[in-house]
Design a protein around this motif. Structure first.
Motif, PDB file in Angstrom:
ATOM      1  N   GLN A 171       0.804  -1.121  -0.047  1.00  0.00           N
ATOM      2  CA  GLN A 171      -0.041  -0.051  -0.015  1.00  0.00           C
ATOM      3  C   GLN A 171       0.804   1.107   0.081  1.00  0.00           C
ATOM      4  N   PHE A 172       0.656   2.039  -0.833  1.00  0.00           N
ATOM      5  CA  PHE A 172       1.646   3.377  -1.128  1.00  0.00           C
ATOM      6  C   PHE A 172       0.688   4.616  -0.869  1.00  0.00           C
ATOM      7  N   VAL A 173       1.040   5.282   0.088  1.00  0.00           N
ATOM      8  CA  VAL A 173       0.346   6.625   0.337  1.00  0.00           C
ATOM      9  C   VAL A 173       1.080   7.738  -0.021  1.00  0.00           C
ATOM     10  N   PHE A 174       0.419   8.531  -0.667  1.00  0.00           N
ATOM     11  CA  PHE A 174       1.211   9.749  -1.538  1.00  0.00           C
ATOM     12  C   PHE A 174       0.561  11.052  -0.749  1.00  0.00           C
ATOM     13  N   ASP A 175       1.311  12.053  -0.829  1.00  0.00           N
ATOM     14  CA  ASP A 175       0.752  13.313  -0.179  1.00  0.00           C
ATOM     15  C   ASP A 175      -0.255  14.040  -1.207  1.00  0.00           C
ATOM     16  N   GLY A 176      -1.307  14.129  -0.967  1.00  0.00           N
ATOM     17  CA  GLY A 176      -2.482  14.759  -1.706  1.00  0.00           C
ATOM     18  C   GLY A 176      -2.689  16.175  -1.425  1.00  0.00           C
ATOM     19  N   GLY A 177      -1.823  16.614  -0.529  1.00  0.00           N
ATOM     20  CA  GLY A 177      -1.915  18.372  -0.211  1.00  0.00           C
ATOM     21  C   GLY A 177      -3.026  18.457   0.612  1.00  0.00           C
ATOM     22  N   VAL A 178      -3.240  19.624   0.478  1.00  0.00           N
ATOM     23  CA  VAL A 178      -4.359  20.586   1.465  1.00  0.00           C
ATOM     24  C   VAL A 178      -5.279  21.186   0.207  1.00  0.00           C
ATOM     25  N   LEU A 179      -6.433  20.923   0.472  1.00  0.00           N
ATOM     26  CA  LEU A 179      -7.407  21.543  -0.488  1.00  0.00           C
ATOM     27  C   LEU A 179      -8.056  22.570   0.219  1.00  0.00           C
ATOM     28  N   ALA A 180      -8.245  24.019  -0.718  1.00  0.00           N
ATOM     29  CA  ALA A 180      -8.772  24.987  -0.259  1.00  0.00           C
ATOM     30  C   ALA A 180     -10.380  24.935  -0.267  1.00  0.00           C
ATOM     31  N   VAL A 181     -11.044  25.766   0.315  1.00  0.00           N
ATOM     32  CA  VAL A 181     -12.263  25.725   0.557  1.00  0.00           C
ATOM     33  C   VAL A 181     -13.037  25.521  -0.703  1.00  0.00           C
ATOM     34  N   GLU A 182     -12.518  26.376  -1.690  1.00  0.00           N
ATOM     35  CA  GLU A 182     -13.058  26.407  -3.335  1.00  0.00           C
ATOM     36  C   GLU A 182     -13.022  24.876  -3.880  1.00  0.00           C
ATOM     37  N   GLN A 183     -12.043  24.220  -3.656  1.00  0.00           N
ATOM     38  CA  GLN A 183     -11.627  22.935  -4.167  1.00  0.00           C
ATOM     39  C   GLN A 183     -12.743  22.011  -3.401  1.00  0.00           C
ATOM     40  N   ILE A 184     -12.830  22.005  -2.402  1.00  0.00           N
ATOM     41  CA  ILE A 184     -13.915  21.168  -1.455  1.00  0.00           C
ATOM     42  C   ILE A 184     -15.381  21.357  -2.029  1.00  0.00           C
ATOM     43  N   SER A 185     -15.886  22.655  -2.271  1.00  0.00           N
ATOM     44  CA  SER A 185     -17.209  22.900  -2.581  1.00  0.00           C
ATOM     45  C   SER A 185     -17.334  22.291  -3.594  1.00  0.00           C
ATOM     46  N   VAL A 186     -16.765  21.973  -4.821  1.00  0.00           N
ATOM     47  CA  VAL A 186     -16.909  21.656  -6.340  1.00  0.00           C
ATOM     48  C   VAL A 186     -16.955  20.002  -5.954  1.00  0.00           C
ATOM     49  N   LEU A 187     -16.190  19.214  -4.950  1.00  0.00           N
ATOM     50  CA  LEU A 187     -16.020  17.994  -5.005  1.00  0.00           C
ATOM     51  C   LEU A 187     -17.429  17.155  -4.892  1.00  0.00           C
ATOM     52  N   ARG A 188     -17.478  16.333  -5.674  1.00  0.00           N
ATOM     53  CA  ARG A 188     -18.512  15.546  -5.977  1.00  0.00           C
ATOM     54  C   ARG A 188     -18.357  13.748  -6.261  1.00  0.00           C
ATOM     55  N   SER A 189     -19.032  13.046  -5.772  1.00  0.00           N
ATOM     56  CA  SER A 189     -18.728  11.580  -6.143  1.00  0.00           C
ATOM     57  C   SER A 189     -19.201  11.056  -7.344  1.00  0.00           C
ATOM     58  N   HIS A 190     -18.157  10.798  -8.152  1.00  0.00           N
ATOM     59  CA  HIS A 190     -18.592  10.392  -9.645  1.00  0.00           C
ATOM     60  C   HIS A 190     -18.354   8.948  -9.924  1.00  0.00           C
ATOM     61  N   ASP A 191     -18.373   8.038  -8.778  1.00  0.00           N
ATOM     62  CA  ASP A 191     -18.506   6.552  -9.085  1.00  0.00           C
ATOM     63  C   ASP A 191     -19.442   5.888  -8.456  1.00  0.00           C
ATOM     64  N   ASP A 192     -19.998   5.104  -8.795  1.00  0.00           N
ATOM     65  CA  ASP A 192     -20.994   4.317  -8.448  1.00  0.00           C
ATOM     66  C   ASP A 192     -20.803   3.409  -7.112  1.00  0.00           C
ATOM     67  N   GLU A 193     -19.231   3.314  -7.083  1.00  0.00           N
ATOM     68  CA  GLU A 193     -18.737   2.372  -5.935  1.00  0.00           C
ATOM     69  C   GLU A 193     -18.926   3.238  -4.437  1.00  0.00           C
ATOM     70  N   LEU A 194     -19.076   4.585  -4.854  1.00  0.00           N
ATOM     71  CA  LEU A 194     -18.978   5.321  -3.543  1.00  0.00           C
ATOM     72  C   LEU A 194     -20.236   5.872  -3.177  1.00  0.00           C
ATOM     73  N   GLN A 195     -20.605   6.023  -1.677  1.00  0.00           N
ATOM     74  CA  GLN A 195     -21.916   6.793  -1.203  1.00  0.00           C
ATOM     75  C   GLN A 195     -21.446   8.331  -1.296  1.00  0.00           C
ATOM     76  N   GLY A 196     -20.141   8.455  -1.050  1.00  0.00           N
ATOM     77  CA  GLY A 196     -19.816   9.896  -0.911  1.00  0.00           C
ATOM     78  C   GLY A 196     -18.422  10.062  -0.067  1.00  0.00           C
ATOM     79  N   PHE A 197     -18.224  11.154   0.379  1.00  0.00           N
ATOM     80  CA  PHE A 197     -16.916  11.212   1.156  1.00  0.00           C
ATOM     81  C   PHE A 197     -17.239  12.314   2.402  1.00  0.00           C
ATOM     82  N   ILE A 198     -16.015  12.185   3.195  1.00  0.00           N
ATOM     83  CA  ILE A 198     -16.258  13.076   4.602  1.00  0.00           C
ATOM     84  C   ILE A 198     -14.784  13.497   4.876  1.00  0.00           C
ATOM     85  N   PHE A 199     -14.649  14.634   5.566  1.00  0.00           N
ATOM     86  CA  PHE A 199     -13.387  15.078   5.985  1.00  0.00           C
ATOM     87  C   PHE A 199     -13.502  14.599   7.776  1.00  0.00           C
TER      88      PHE A 199
END
Length: 189
Positions: free
Chosen positions: A122-150
């Motif tokens: 298992q490899f974990v990469f640094d995905g960085g810190v998302l700004a509020v604007e980036q978070i506001s446009v996040l959407r689940s695009h995959d039928d395998e997911l119910q959603g996401f949470i911070f």
């Protein structure tokens, strides 16, 4: 110029296509088996790439899969001839529609066989810190997911596998100290 390769026979990778092609040529002709059948007897390991993505408060982005009862980080299993980093990049785009420039490798973790799942890296990469604007446009695009949470890591602990909790704790430490950590089942070795 960087490309994500999606066609065979070249692997899906996050390296420059021309550099990759030159490296393949330098490697020489494909190896042959001096003892027929030996390659087919070597155990196969799976690999997966995930990203430690945070918000400005330091909370971690978790996805809610439909196919298992626990949270996970964005990313996924590498396809055949695909690097873990390319798999992580691809899965993040597929799952939540986010195109990220993944940062440093934070953790490499060996995970033992578990039920139907063979042992893996298992490899974990640094995905960085998302700004509020980036978070506001996040959407689940995959039928395998119910959603996401911070969630803060401690708040996520009862909702994730213990090994993922340990791995993410190491990833947070790796960001803090600017180093990659090797682990076995979530414990630094």
């Amino acid at each position: 110029m960087r490309h994500i390769l999606q066609t065979d026979p070249k692997p899906s990778t996050c390296v420059d296509v021309e550099t990759f092609d030159a490296d393949v040529v330098l490697e020489g002709p494909p190896e042959v088996e001096f003892n027929p059948g030996i390659a087919s007897r070597i155990p196969a390991k799976g690999s997966a790439g995930g990203a430690l993505i945070r918000d400005e408060r330091g909370r971690i982005l978790f996805v809610k899969p439909r196919y298992k009862p626990v949270l996970d980080i964005p990313g996924g299993i590498a396809d055949a001839n695909e690097s873990p980093k390319a798999a992580c990049h691809r899965e993040i785009q597929e799952e939540i529609g986010l195109t990220l420039q993944l940062g440093a490798l934070l953790v490499v973790d060996w995970v033992p066989r578990n039920g139907v799942w063979r042992d893996s890296h298992q490899f974990v990469f640094d995905g960085g810190v998302l700004a509020v604007e980036q978070i506001s446009v996040l959407r689940s695009h995959d039928d395998e997911l119910q959603g996401f949470i911070f969630l803060a890591l401690d708040d996520a602990q009862p909702r994730i596998h213990p090994s993922l909790f340990r791995r993410l704790r190491l990833a947070v430490e790796a960001v803090k100290f600017g180093r990659t950590i090797y682990a076995e089942f979530g414990r630094a070795v």
